[in-house]
Scaffold this active site. Structure first.
Site, PDB file in Angstrom:
ATOM      1  N   GLU A  13      -2.492  -6.756  -2.206  1.00 17.25           N
ATOM      2  CA  GLU A  13      -3.804  -6.590  -2.831  1.00 17.25           C
ATOM      3  C   GLU A  13      -4.806  -7.469  -2.090  1.00 17.25           C
ATOM      4  O   GLU A  13      -4.586  -8.669  -1.931  1.00 17.25           O
ATOM      5  CB  GLU A  13      -3.738  -6.982  -4.311  1.00 17.25           C
ATOM      6  CG  GLU A  13      -5.073  -6.987  -5.028  1.00 17.25           C
ATOM      7  CD  GLU A  13      -5.782  -5.640  -5.003  1.00 17.25           C
ATOM      8  OE1 GLU A  13      -6.942  -5.599  -4.528  1.00 17.25           O
ATOM      9  OE2 GLU A  13      -5.165  -4.642  -5.438  1.00 17.25           O
ATOM     10  N   ASP A  53      -7.728   4.281  -4.556  1.00 17.72           N
ATOM     11  CA  ASP A  53      -9.109   4.762  -4.541  1.00 17.72           C
ATOM     12  C   ASP A  53      -9.134   6.122  -3.847  1.00 17.72           C
ATOM     13  O   ASP A  53      -8.715   6.246  -2.697  1.00 17.72           O
ATOM     14  CB  ASP A  53      -9.981   3.762  -3.783  1.00 17.72           C
ATOM     15  CG  ASP A  53     -11.471   4.036  -3.941  1.00 17.72           C
ATOM     16  OD1 ASP A  53     -11.847   5.221  -4.121  1.00 17.72           O
ATOM     17  OD2 ASP A  53     -12.264   3.082  -3.885  1.00 17.72           O
ATOM     18  N   LYS A 111     -15.825  11.250  -1.185  1.00 23.88           N
ATOM     19  CA  LYS A 111     -16.775  11.803  -0.216  1.00 23.88           C
ATOM     20  C   LYS A 111     -16.091  12.060   1.123  1.00 23.88           C
ATOM     21  O   LYS A 111     -15.316  11.244   1.603  1.00 23.88           O
ATOM     22  CB  LYS A 111     -17.954  10.848  -0.039  1.00 23.88           C
ATOM     23  CG  LYS A 111     -18.803  10.691  -1.304  1.00 23.88           C
ATOM     24  CD  LYS A 111     -19.974   9.761  -1.073  1.00 23.88           C
ATOM     25  CE  LYS A 111     -20.817   9.635  -2.347  1.00 23.88           C
ATOM     26  NZ  LYS A 111     -21.959   8.712  -2.184  1.00 23.88           N
ATOM     27  N   ASP A 149      -4.264   9.865 -11.085  1.00 25.09           N
ATOM     28  CA  ASP A 149      -4.813  10.749 -12.127  1.00 25.09           C
ATOM     29  C   ASP A 149      -5.857  11.687 -11.535  1.00 25.09           C
ATOM     30  O   ASP A 149      -6.421  12.512 -12.251  1.00 25.09           O
ATOM     31  CB  ASP A 149      -5.443   9.925 -13.245  1.00 25.09           C
ATOM     32  CG  ASP A 149      -6.759   9.288 -12.806  1.00 25.09           C
ATOM     33  OD1 ASP A 149      -6.775   8.665 -11.724  1.00 25.09           O
ATOM     34  OD2 ASP A 149      -7.766   9.419 -13.521  1.00 25.09           O
ATOM     35  N   THR A 208       1.388   1.534 -14.488  1.00 27.20           N
ATOM     36  CA  THR A 208       0.383   0.560 -14.070  1.00 27.20           C
ATOM     37  C   THR A 208      -0.648   0.417 -15.196  1.00 27.20           C
ATOM     38  O   THR A 208      -0.665   1.199 -16.140  1.00 27.20           O
ATOM     39  CB  THR A 208      -0.340   1.012 -12.786  1.00 27.20           C
ATOM     40  OG1 THR A 208      -1.254   2.069 -13.119  1.00 27.20           O
ATOM     41  CG2 THR A 208       0.644   1.506 -11.740  1.00 27.20           C
ATOM     42  N   TYR A 252      -3.827   1.037 -14.899  1.00 29.49           N
ATOM     43  CA  TYR A 252      -4.663   2.235 -14.837  1.00 29.49           C
ATOM     44  C   TYR A 252      -3.952   3.432 -15.475  1.00 29.49           C
ATOM     45  O   TYR A 252      -4.574   4.244 -16.172  1.00 29.49           O
ATOM     46  CB  TYR A 252      -5.028   2.571 -13.390  1.00 29.49           C
ATOM     47  CG  TYR A 252      -6.179   1.787 -12.829  1.00 29.49           C
ATOM     48  CD1 TYR A 252      -7.400   1.741 -13.498  1.00 29.49           C
ATOM     49  CD2 TYR A 252      -6.071   1.099 -11.629  1.00 29.49           C
ATOM     50  CE1 TYR A 252      -8.473   1.031 -12.986  1.00 29.49           C
ATOM     51  CE2 TYR A 252      -7.140   0.382 -11.110  1.00 29.49           C
ATOM     52  CZ  TYR A 252      -8.334   0.349 -11.787  1.00 29.49           C
ATOM     53  OH  TYR A 252      -9.399  -0.358 -11.275  1.00 29.49           O
TER      54      TYR A 252
END
Length: 215
Positions: free
Chosen positions: A69, A118, A122, A154, A191, A193
């Site tokens: 991380e 992430d 775009k 997700d 996790t 998230y």
């Protein structure tokens, strides 16, 4: 998502260099000396607050785990978890995964976990996605023959992009789930998230990918 700055994080991390290893490049090719064994070595890229990596460490004591991380204000939560509940088979690196080959030798890693990365939606940011071909080239180098990439997200668009990227790179796909929590996969360590998104009713997508003929 914006990271809340924790000004004390850097000092806290330096107080626990037994958990967040400094100068990890010195262990390239010899991570077994860090753990004191030659058990399977797995890494999580983007380990966040550490719920997954510590959960895996508890569930699989005969395997070794390294959480990567880059954000100090995020990884410090993982450090706190390991201070409160130490695990000899879990270490952390506060580095950028773009430099993965600086820290791991060819064919040194058994599994790479990509959890809720992430999606960089775009098109101009495609090269930043952790399943872009340049990253896959790196994974191919550091994974052992037969080693796997395990992906959870997700984000349906990112999942579809990743499946296509894996396939174009000549990888074999297995254990594809379009609704992981309905599938009730055994040993699914969640996790932070994942818990958050699942509670909102979001589907969780998962797959595994590996390279043909080993690497």
């Amino acid at each position: 998502m914006r990271v809340r700055h924790k000004p004390w994080a850097a000092d806290y991390i330096t107080q626990h260099t037994d958990i967040v290893l400094q100068q990890p490049e010195q262990y390239k090719g010899s991570w077994h000396t860090v753990f004191g064994n030659r058990h399977p070595l797995n890494i999580e890229i983007g380990t966040g607050k550490g719920q997954f990596i510590t959960g895996m460490g508890k569930l699989f004591p005969e395997e070794n785990f390294i959480g990567i991380e880059r954000e100090k204000s995020v990884i410090v939560s993982a450090v706190q978890k390991l201070v409160d509940h130490p695990l000899d088979n879990v270490k952390l690196l506060n580095v950028n995964a773009q430099n993965l080959m600086d820290y791991f030798a060819d064919a040194e890693i058994d599994r790479i976990y990509l959890n809720f990365s992430d999606p960089w939606p775009k098109k101009r940011h495609e090269k930043r996605r952790l399943t872009y071909r340049d990253f896959l080239e790196t994974y191919k180098r550091v994974l052992k023959p037969g080693g796997r990439i395990c992906l959870k997200t997700d984000n349906q668009a990112f999942f579809e992009y990743s499946l296509e990227s894996f396939s174009k790179f000549g990888m074999i796909l297995e254990n594809i789930s379009l609704d992981l929590h309905q599938a009730k996969i055994e040993h699914n360590v969640q996790t932070e998230y994942e818990e958050k998104f699942a509670a909102k009713g979001h589907r969780i997508y998962r797959c595994e990918a590996f390279f043909k003929n080993g690497n």
